[in-house]
Design an enzyme around this catalytic site. Sequence first.
Site, PDB file in Angstrom:
ATOM      1  N   GLY A  72      16.910 -72.705 -27.125  1.00  0.00           N
ATOM      2  CA  GLY A  72      15.533 -72.287 -27.380  1.00  0.00           C
ATOM      3  C   GLY A  72      14.639 -73.337 -28.012  1.00  0.00           C
ATOM      4  O   GLY A  72      13.462 -73.445 -27.684  1.00  0.00           O
ATOM      5  N   ASP A  86      13.190 -64.157 -35.934  1.00  0.00           N
ATOM      6  CA  ASP A  86      13.029 -62.764 -35.528  1.00  0.00           C
ATOM      7  C   ASP A  86      13.691 -61.891 -36.605  1.00  0.00           C
ATOM      8  O   ASP A  86      13.094 -61.670 -37.660  1.00  0.00           O
ATOM      9  CB  ASP A  86      13.661 -62.615 -34.135  1.00  0.00           C
ATOM     10  CG  ASP A  86      13.453 -61.248 -33.512  1.00  0.00           C
ATOM     11  OD1 ASP A  86      12.465 -60.586 -33.846  1.00  0.00           O
ATOM     12  OD2 ASP A  86      14.286 -60.830 -32.688  1.00  0.00           O
ATOM     13  N   PHE A  95       8.142 -59.310 -27.121  1.00  0.00           N
ATOM     14  CA  PHE A  95       9.136 -60.240 -26.586  1.00  0.00           C
ATOM     15  C   PHE A  95       8.404 -61.314 -25.790  1.00  0.00           C
ATOM     16  O   PHE A  95       7.710 -61.014 -24.820  1.00  0.00           O
ATOM     17  CB  PHE A  95      10.164 -59.532 -25.716  1.00  0.00           C
ATOM     18  CG  PHE A  95      11.330 -60.430 -25.393  1.00  0.00           C
ATOM     19  CD1 PHE A  95      12.400 -60.545 -26.268  1.00  0.00           C
ATOM     20  CD2 PHE A  95      11.323 -61.208 -24.240  1.00  0.00           C
ATOM     21  CE1 PHE A  95      13.452 -61.413 -25.994  1.00  0.00           C
ATOM     22  CE2 PHE A  95      12.375 -62.082 -23.962  1.00  0.00           C
ATOM     23  CZ  PHE A  95      13.435 -62.180 -24.844  1.00  0.00           C
ATOM     24  N   ASP A 154      13.331 -67.948 -23.606  1.00  0.00           N
ATOM     25  CA  ASP A 154      13.730 -67.462 -22.285  1.00  0.00           C
ATOM     26  C   ASP A 154      13.808 -65.951 -22.200  1.00  0.00           C
ATOM     27  O   ASP A 154      13.888 -65.242 -23.210  1.00  0.00           O
ATOM     28  CB  ASP A 154      15.133 -67.984 -21.949  1.00  0.00           C
ATOM     29  CG  ASP A 154      16.219 -67.310 -22.785  1.00  0.00           C
ATOM     30  OD1 ASP A 154      16.102 -67.322 -24.024  1.00  0.00           O
ATOM     31  OD2 ASP A 154      17.164 -66.735 -22.203  1.00  0.00           O
TER      32      ASP A 154
HETATM   33  P1  IMP Z   1      17.130 -63.756 -34.957  1.00  0.00           P
HETATM   34  O1  IMP Z   1      18.544 -64.125 -35.251  1.00  0.00           O
HETATM   35  O2  IMP Z   1      16.975 -62.295 -34.691  1.00  0.00           O
HETATM   36  O3  IMP Z   1      16.126 -64.271 -35.944  1.00  0.00           O
HETATM   37  O4  IMP Z   1      16.803 -64.319 -33.523  1.00  0.00           O
HETATM   38  C1  IMP Z   1      16.574 -65.584 -33.251  1.00  0.00           C
HETATM   39  C2  IMP Z   1      16.879 -65.840 -31.800  1.00  0.00           C
HETATM   40  O5  IMP Z   1      16.626 -64.704 -30.964  1.00  0.00           O
HETATM   41  C3  IMP Z   1      15.943 -66.896 -31.322  1.00  0.00           C
HETATM   42  O6  IMP Z   1      16.478 -68.176 -31.530  1.00  0.00           O
HETATM   43  C4  IMP Z   1      15.774 -66.563 -29.860  1.00  0.00           C
HETATM   44  O7  IMP Z   1      16.785 -67.169 -29.107  1.00  0.00           O
HETATM   45  C5  IMP Z   1      15.964 -65.073 -29.777  1.00  0.00           C
HETATM   46  N1  IMP Z   1      14.681 -64.361 -29.700  1.00  0.00           N
HETATM   47  C6  IMP Z   1      14.104 -63.567 -30.626  1.00  0.00           C
HETATM   48  N2  IMP Z   1      12.926 -63.091 -30.227  1.00  0.00           N
HETATM   49  C7  IMP Z   1      12.723 -63.595 -28.989  1.00  0.00           C
HETATM   50  C8  IMP Z   1      11.643 -63.482 -28.035  1.00  0.00           C
HETATM   51  O8  IMP Z   1      10.616 -62.822 -28.246  1.00  0.00           O
HETATM   52  N3  IMP Z   1      11.812 -64.162 -26.871  1.00  0.00           N
HETATM   53  C9  IMP Z   1      12.896 -64.905 -26.595  1.00  0.00           C
HETATM   54  N4  IMP Z   1      13.922 -65.066 -27.458  1.00  0.00           N
HETATM   55  C10 IMP Z   1      13.834 -64.412 -28.653  1.00  0.00           C
HETATM   56 MG    MG Z   2      17.435 -69.155 -29.465  1.00  0.00          MG
END
Ligand code: IMP
Ligand code: MG
Length: 193
Positions: A53, A112, A161, A168
């Site tokens: 990402g 996120d 999203f 992606d």
């Molecule tokens: P977290 O661990 O929930 O903070 O998520 C982080 C990872 O989730 C990011 O590095 C992304 O790969 C994925 N992610 C979270 N939200 C999105 C989104 O809206 N689009 C695409 N990937 C996302």
């Molecule tokens: Mg990611």
Amino acid sequence: MPARTTRKIPAHKDLAEILVSEAQIRRRLAALAAEIDRVYAGQEITAIAIINGALLFTADLLRLINRPVRLDCVRVSSYRNATAAVTEPQLRSSLTIDIENRHVLLIDDILDTGKTLAMVVDLISAMKPASVRTCVLLDKRGRREVPFEADFTGFEIPDRFVVGYGLDFAERYRNLPCIGVLKPALQNPPEWA
Ligand code: IMP
Ligand code: MG
């Protein structure tokens, strides 16, 4: 001809809405890089990108940073062909350079729930770096499940999203130069499952 033109690429047609344009990304990255240069004045940065990402963001940001930089990547996965987290984040490939006593800047595409960065920061902290800071392109503050604040943030975005500029949906759309929301009909195409 202008120095830079925004070219419509075919995947644009799949977006219902653009949340962050290519020009906004370019401007914000310049400001972020200047901020990072200031914070790391006189120091070398060990940048660690969370791929895939953070790939595009890291590549563009590092080119604007005016400090010595070492670069490595880690791979973390938590999403499987879906627009919601389905697994706890897991480290799939680890560091190949040493980070003990180094100033680490951890770079991710989006903050996120906070679980990914919290997990990777813990792993890195255990390797005794001189410092660890985090830099994210996007922050969805409203979605946090574990408390986490990034040191450097590109844009705060609402709880949607998003795809593009590294982000992606089922590995597609990372190459879009802007960040946007897919048309609803494309958010769960059966042929990609
Ligand atoms: P977290 O661990 O929930 O903070 O998520 C982080 C990872 O989730 C990011 O590095 C992304 O790969 C994925 N992610 C979270 N939200 C999105 C989104 O809206 N689009 C695409 N990937 C996302
Ligand atoms: Mg990611």
